[in-house]
Scaffold this motif. Structure first.
Motif, PDB file in Angstrom:
ATOM      1  N   CYS A   6       0.809  -1.206   0.000  1.00  0.00           N
ATOM      2  CA  CYS A   6       0.000   0.000   0.000  1.00  0.00           C
ATOM      3  C   CYS A   6       0.846   1.261   0.000  1.00  0.00           C
ATOM      4  O   CYS A   6       0.573   2.190  -0.751  1.00  0.00           O
ATOM      5  N   TRP A  15      -1.756   3.913   5.482  1.00  0.00           N
ATOM      6  CA  TRP A  15      -2.522   2.814   4.902  1.00  0.00           C
ATOM      7  C   TRP A  15      -2.666   1.655   5.865  1.00  0.00           C
ATOM      8  O   TRP A  15      -1.762   1.353   6.635  1.00  0.00           O
ATOM      9  N   ILE A  25      -6.085  -5.331  -0.254  1.00  0.00           N
ATOM     10  CA  ILE A  25      -6.973  -4.178  -0.234  1.00  0.00           C
ATOM     11  C   ILE A  25      -6.293  -3.135   0.639  1.00  0.00           C
ATOM     12  O   ILE A  25      -5.999  -3.384   1.806  1.00  0.00           O
ATOM     13  N   TYR A  27      -6.437   0.533   2.333  1.00  0.00           N
ATOM     14  CA  TYR A  27      -7.504   1.432   2.758  1.00  0.00           C
ATOM     15  C   TYR A  27      -7.047   2.255   3.948  1.00  0.00           C
ATOM     16  O   TYR A  27      -6.025   1.971   4.577  1.00  0.00           O
ATOM     17  N   TYR A  31     -12.422   3.771   5.831  1.00  0.00           N
ATOM     18  CA  TYR A  31     -12.995   2.846   4.862  1.00  0.00           C
ATOM     19  C   TYR A  31     -12.941   1.391   5.312  1.00  0.00           C
ATOM     20  O   TYR A  31     -13.222   0.485   4.528  1.00  0.00           O
ATOM     21  N   ASP A  34     -15.778  -0.905   4.410  1.00  0.00           N
ATOM     22  CA  ASP A  34     -15.944  -1.304   3.012  1.00  0.00           C
ATOM     23  C   ASP A  34     -15.143  -2.550   2.642  1.00  0.00           C
ATOM     24  O   ASP A  34     -15.400  -3.165   1.611  1.00  0.00           O
ATOM     25  N   VAL A  35     -14.170  -2.918   3.465  1.00  0.00           N
ATOM     26  CA  VAL A  35     -13.279  -4.032   3.138  1.00  0.00           C
ATOM     27  C   VAL A  35     -14.029  -5.350   2.915  1.00  0.00           C
ATOM     28  O   VAL A  35     -13.787  -6.023   1.908  1.00  0.00           O
ATOM     29  N   VAL A  38     -15.583  -5.360  -0.578  1.00  0.00           N
ATOM     30  CA  VAL A  38     -14.583  -5.495  -1.642  1.00  0.00           C
ATOM     31  C   VAL A  38     -14.050  -6.929  -1.694  1.00  0.00           C
ATOM     32  O   VAL A  38     -13.921  -7.510  -2.779  1.00  0.00           O
ATOM     33  N   VAL A  70      -5.944  -3.265  -4.571  1.00  0.00           N
ATOM     34  CA  VAL A  70      -7.181  -2.499  -4.697  1.00  0.00           C
ATOM     35  C   VAL A  70      -7.068  -1.343  -3.718  1.00  0.00           C
ATOM     36  O   VAL A  70      -6.880  -1.550  -2.518  1.00  0.00           O
ATOM     37  N   LEU A  72      -8.658   1.800  -1.851  1.00  0.00           N
ATOM     38  CA  LEU A  72      -9.833   2.571  -1.440  1.00  0.00           C
ATOM     39  C   LEU A  72      -9.306   3.960  -1.092  1.00  0.00           C
ATOM     40  O   LEU A  72      -8.823   4.198   0.008  1.00  0.00           O
ATOM     41  N   ASN A  77     -11.292  11.384  -6.702  1.00  0.00           N
ATOM     42  CA  ASN A  77     -10.572  10.952  -7.896  1.00  0.00           C
ATOM     43  C   ASN A  77      -9.828  12.090  -8.567  1.00  0.00           C
ATOM     44  O   ASN A  77      -8.802  11.881  -9.190  1.00  0.00           O
ATOM     45  N   CYS A  90      -8.444   5.265 -13.875  1.00  0.00           N
ATOM     46  CA  CYS A  90      -9.302   5.586 -12.733  1.00  0.00           C
ATOM     47  C   CYS A  90      -9.570   7.070 -12.600  1.00  0.00           C
ATOM     48  O   CYS A  90      -9.834   7.574 -11.571  1.00  0.00           O
TER      49      CYS A  90
END
Length: 90
Positions: A6, A15, A25, A27, A31, A34-35, A38, A70, A72, A77, A90
């Motif tokens: 990360c 991270w 992942i 994040y 977040y 949300d893991v 995902v 991945v 998050l 963006n 992205c």
């Protein structure tokens, strides 16, 4: 948890990493909820590749052929450093 995968993306961000065999992942604390979502969809995607398409994610010696990160992102963006994704997307 290892943070190498990360922090290579953005060393300024604190991270957290949910490591798996074929993916990580990355994040931030806000977040964390949300893991599981995902993880569910990546696991479903891997199952589809294996079951429907017969994709083999391991080489002849049984080692993982790829590792996907991945991210998050903790910012919009528009502010993302997409040049660091390796895919310029992205």
């Amino acid at each position: 948890m290892a943070q190498d995968q990360c922090s290579a993306y953005d060393s300024r961000t604190q991270w957290l990493e949910a490591p798996h065999e074929n993916y990580s992942i990355c994040y931030t604390a806000e977040y964390a909820h949300d893991v599981p979502f995902v993880e569910k969809w990546i696991d479903h995607s891997e199952a589809l590749l294996l079951d429907k398409y017969g994709a083999d994610l391991r080489d002849a010696k049984g080692r993982t052929r790829l590792h996907m990160n991945v991210m998050l992102l903790p910012y919009s963006n528009e502010q993302a450093n997409v040049g660091r994704t390796g895919f310029y997307c992205c």
